[in-house]
Design an enzyme around this catalytic site. Structure first.
Site, PDB file in Angstrom:
ATOM      1  N   TRP A 280       3.538  -5.856   3.739  1.00  0.00           N
ATOM      2  CA  TRP A 280       4.990  -5.991   3.863  1.00  0.00           C
ATOM      3  C   TRP A 280       5.370  -6.762   5.130  1.00  0.00           C
ATOM      4  O   TRP A 280       6.205  -7.657   5.084  1.00  0.00           O
ATOM      5  CB  TRP A 280       5.632  -4.615   3.839  1.00  0.00           C
ATOM      6  CG  TRP A 280       7.127  -4.559   3.803  1.00  0.00           C
ATOM      7  CD1 TRP A 280       7.890  -3.650   4.460  1.00  0.00           C
ATOM      8  CD2 TRP A 280       8.041  -5.384   3.066  1.00  0.00           C
ATOM      9  NE1 TRP A 280       9.228  -3.852   4.179  1.00  0.00           N
ATOM     10  CE2 TRP A 280       9.342  -4.916   3.324  1.00  0.00           C
ATOM     11  CE3 TRP A 280       7.875  -6.478   2.224  1.00  0.00           C
ATOM     12  CZ2 TRP A 280      10.483  -5.502   2.774  1.00  0.00           C
ATOM     13  CZ3 TRP A 280       9.023  -7.069   1.659  1.00  0.00           C
ATOM     14  CH2 TRP A 280      10.295  -6.589   1.939  1.00  0.00           C
TER      15      TRP A 280
ATOM     16  N   GLY B 125      15.267  -1.941  -0.217  1.00  0.00           N
ATOM     17  CA  GLY B 125      15.563  -2.421  -1.559  1.00  0.00           C
ATOM     18  C   GLY B 125      14.302  -2.654  -2.362  1.00  0.00           C
ATOM     19  O   GLY B 125      13.187  -2.461  -1.867  1.00  0.00           O
TER      20      GLY B 125
ATOM     21  N   ALA C 224       5.863  -6.461  -1.587  1.00  0.00           N
ATOM     22  CA  ALA C 224       5.355  -7.513  -0.704  1.00  0.00           C
ATOM     23  C   ALA C 224       4.674  -8.621  -1.487  1.00  0.00           C
ATOM     24  O   ALA C 224       4.798  -9.809  -1.153  1.00  0.00           O
ATOM     25  CB  ALA C 224       4.386  -6.905   0.311  1.00  0.00           C
TER      26      ALA C 224
ATOM     27  N   LYS D  81      12.711   7.619  -2.923  1.00  0.00           N
ATOM     28  CA  LYS D  81      12.238   7.005  -4.160  1.00  0.00           C
ATOM     29  C   LYS D  81      10.716   6.992  -4.208  1.00  0.00           C
ATOM     30  O   LYS D  81      10.119   6.976  -5.300  1.00  0.00           O
ATOM     31  CB  LYS D  81      12.820   5.593  -4.320  1.00  0.00           C
ATOM     32  CG  LYS D  81      12.519   4.626  -3.180  1.00  0.00           C
ATOM     33  CD  LYS D  81      11.200   3.898  -3.336  1.00  0.00           C
ATOM     34  CE  LYS D  81      10.910   3.024  -2.137  1.00  0.00           C
ATOM     35  NZ  LYS D  81       9.621   2.311  -2.268  1.00  0.00           N
TER      36      LYS D  81
ATOM     37  N   ASN E  26       2.548   4.143  -4.656  1.00  0.00           N
ATOM     38  CA  ASN E  26       2.946   5.507  -4.976  1.00  0.00           C
ATOM     39  C   ASN E  26       2.722   5.816  -6.452  1.00  0.00           C
ATOM     40  O   ASN E  26       2.182   6.869  -6.809  1.00  0.00           O
ATOM     41  CB  ASN E  26       4.418   5.718  -4.609  1.00  0.00           C
ATOM     42  CG  ASN E  26       4.657   5.620  -3.125  1.00  0.00           C
ATOM     43  OD1 ASN E  26       4.362   6.537  -2.376  1.00  0.00           O
ATOM     44  ND2 ASN E  26       5.187   4.489  -2.666  1.00  0.00           N
TER      45      ASN E  26
ATOM     46  N   GLU F  79       3.240   6.265   0.943  1.00  0.00           N
ATOM     47  CA  GLU F  79       4.358   6.845   1.685  1.00  0.00           C
ATOM     48  C   GLU F  79       4.926   8.090   1.007  1.00  0.00           C
ATOM     49  O   GLU F  79       5.394   9.015   1.660  1.00  0.00           O
ATOM     50  CB  GLU F  79       5.469   5.806   1.859  1.00  0.00           C
ATOM     51  CG  GLU F  79       5.106   4.621   2.746  1.00  0.00           C
ATOM     52  CD  GLU F  79       5.171   4.947   4.229  1.00  0.00           C
ATOM     53  OE1 GLU F  79       5.296   6.141   4.578  1.00  0.00           O
ATOM     54  OE2 GLU F  79       5.089   4.005   5.037  1.00  0.00           O
TER      55      GLU F  79
END
Length: 333
Positions: free
Chosen positions: A11, A132, A136, A187, A252, A277
């Site tokens: 990222w 948003g 990456a 999220k 994830n 994460e």
């Protein structure tokens, strides 16, 4: 503009490429000299195979290189933001804009990433967040993407918007920093859940249920924390939720699939081979929900599966057997 990107993962590298293409003087900082040397030698990040790092991009492992930067992008994983901000603090300009590109909640304190940054910088800089639906792998290749720049004041958000905006990277502004950051963090938990559902073979209906009711949980907590419910219908809420829950670019979701297939969370994260994460956010979200007294049944089940060894089938049954509710009365509150 002189810009330093702190964190040379996928990222951070993708954002550095975007900022360089926009005509800025960009330095990409690596946490270790070994990784920095590898980037120098190969001019390619292993997280972004096939994407060349232009010679105009400066690469360093020396935090002193951040001195004099008008804008600093914090692209370290959420668990490393505290340490990275602390290392950067002595070298930052007092009026520098510090943009958090990390999506998470600090364990135990339940602070957002910009709050962690502000605490460690001790009054230096102006904090903002960029969030948003933005893998990456796609940003680095110039695939059209939309994000939101959030800050407590519109002027700072607009500055970030101007710096990142390009024909292939559209940026909106939002002054709801709380909502934008919570959406980006929560999220990831729901993407893990959707991955588990996929790994268990539960189908599209289940995933749609998790995403829709998960969105309600996100908004419910966001409003309780002082955010605006409409933020969760935007790019940092619905947008990021859709892309993270449905794409195989999502670490994830991939981790969740492995858990759904029978791996332990630790085995799954090791197999993914990168920071997941959502695993860390599940604990922080559970702590935060209990602290403010907000009901988040999906996130609670994620916590008990990841940290309490609750069997997956039992978690699904627990969610499906909850007492009856009215949808409209609960949605977005």
């Amino acid at each position: 503009m002189r810009i330093t990107v702190l964190g040379s993962g996928g990222w951070g590298t993708a954002l550095a490429l975007l900022l360089l293409e926009n005509g800025n003087d960009v330095t990409l900082w690596s946490h270790t000299r070994v990784h920095c040397d590898r980037l120098r030698q190969t001019r390619e990040n292993p997280r972004l195979p096939g994407v060349a790092l232009p010679e105009g991009m400066k690469l360093t492992a020396d935090m002193e290189e951040a001195a004099g930067s008008a804008l600093v992008v914090m692209a370290a994983p959420s668990f490393a933001v505290k340490e990275t901000a602390r290392l950067a603090a002595p070298f930052l300009e007092r009026d520098a804009v510090v943009v958090s590109a990390a999506k998470g909640i600090e364990r135990d304190t339940a602070l957002s990433m910009t709050q962690v940054i502000e605490r460690e910088l001790g009054g230096k800089g102006r904090a903002a967040a960029l969030s948003g639906p933005s893998h990456a792998e796609e940003v680095a290749r110039g695939i059209p993407t939309g994000c939101v720049a959030a800050a407590g004041d519109l002027e700072t958000a607009q500055l970030v918007q101007d710096v990142f905006m390009s024909p292939r990277f559209r940026v909106y502004t939002n002054e709801d920093l709380v909502g934008v950051e919570l959406g980006g963090a929560l999220k990831n938990v729901l993407a893990l859940c959707c991955g588990v559902s996929d790994g268990m073979g539960l189908g599209d209906n289940t995933k749609a249920l998790l995403m829709t009711r998960g969105m309600t949980e996100m908004a419910r907590l966001g409003v309780a924390m002082g955010g605006r419910k409409e933020t969760f219908a935007g790019l940092s809420g619905m947008g990021d939720l859709i892309v993270t829950c449905t794409s195989m670019h999502s670490r994830n979701r991939r981790c969740g699939i492995l858990i759904g297939q029978g791996r332990t969370p630790q085995e799954a994260m090791e197999e993914v081979g990168a920071v997941v994460e959502g695993y860390f956010a599940a604990l922080s979200a559970h702590q935060l929900a209990e602290k403010v007294g907000v009901d988040m049944p999906i996130c609670a089940c994620a916590y008990h599966v990841l940290y309490g060894d609750q069997p997956l089938r039992s978690a699904v049954e627990r969610l499906m057997r909850r007492s009856k509710r009215r949808e409209v009365d609960e949605s977005w509150i």
